[in-house]
Write a protein that holds these residues in place. Sequence first.
Motif, short mmCIF file in Angstrom:
data_model
loop_
_atom_site.label_atom_id
_atom_site.label_comp_id
_atom_site.label_asym_id
_atom_site.label_seq_id
_atom_site.Cartn_x
_atom_site.Cartn_y
_atom_site.Cartn_z
N VAL A 91 9.68 -0.77 3.77
CA VAL A 91 9.54 0.30 2.79
C VAL A 91 10.05 -0.22 1.45
N ILE A 92 9.20 -0.06 0.41
CA ILE A 92 9.60 -0.42 -0.95
C ILE A 92 10.21 0.79 -1.64
N SER A 93 9.54 1.95 -1.51
CA SER A 93 10.02 3.17 -2.15
C SER A 93 9.38 4.37 -1.49
N THR A 133 0.85 -1.19 0.00
CA THR A 133 0.00 0.00 0.00
C THR A 133 0.89 1.24 0.00
N VAL A 134 0.27 2.37 -0.28
CA VAL A 134 0.94 3.66 -0.18
C VAL A 134 0.55 4.28 1.16
N TRP A 135 1.56 4.67 1.93
CA TRP A 135 1.32 5.30 3.22
C TRP A 135 1.47 6.80 3.01
N ASP A 136 0.38 7.52 3.19
CA ASP A 136 0.40 8.97 3.01
C ASP A 136 -0.70 9.56 3.88
N GLY A 137 -1.04 10.82 3.65
CA GLY A 137 -2.10 11.45 4.42
C GLY A 137 -1.68 11.89 5.80
N PRO A 151 4.34 13.62 1.41
CA PRO A 151 5.21 12.53 0.98
C PRO A 151 4.44 11.22 0.99
N ARG A 152 4.84 10.33 0.09
CA ARG A 152 4.17 9.03 -0.05
C ARG A 152 5.23 7.94 0.02
N VAL A 153 4.94 6.93 0.79
CA VAL A 153 5.86 5.81 0.94
C VAL A 153 5.11 4.53 0.60
N ARG A 154 5.65 3.75 -0.30
CA ARG A 154 5.04 2.45 -0.63
C ARG A 154 5.66 1.43 0.31
N ILE A 155 4.78 0.67 0.98
CA ILE A 155 5.24 -0.34 1.93
C ILE A 155 4.69 -1.71 1.55
#
Length: 125
Positions: free
Chosen positions: A62-64, A22-26, A73-77
């Motif tokens: 963390v993938i990216s 998923t993308v972790w943001d917000g 910022p957005r982090v794909r996990i």
Amino acid sequence: MYLLKTEPSEYSFADLQRDKETVWDGVSNPVALKNLRGMKSGDRLIIYETGDRKSAVGTATVISGDSSDPKNPRVRIKAGKTLSKPVTLAEIKANKLFGDSPLVRQGRLSVVPLTEEQYEFLLKA
């Protein structure tokens, strides 16, 4: 290493395991935003569920990361494993390793850095 807090009624660790990624943001808190922007591919994560549970429940990686928009910022996990048993906030607060941790001092912080020792404690508690 970081701890990510989530409200299980909105997005639980089980949801992450089902989705696999998923993308972790917000995130809106300035300190949490700084921590999110600091994440790098390969960073190990602990997923902590708030609400009634108030426990560390699983791992992720963390993938990216994408910090091109510094305000969002957005982090794909990627989902990891369920912890052998949930580690409650009471157990965390009782452990001297977390005496100065923002997890204890800044309860509303949704992205919290962890030391190696704190991470290992949460894995093995």
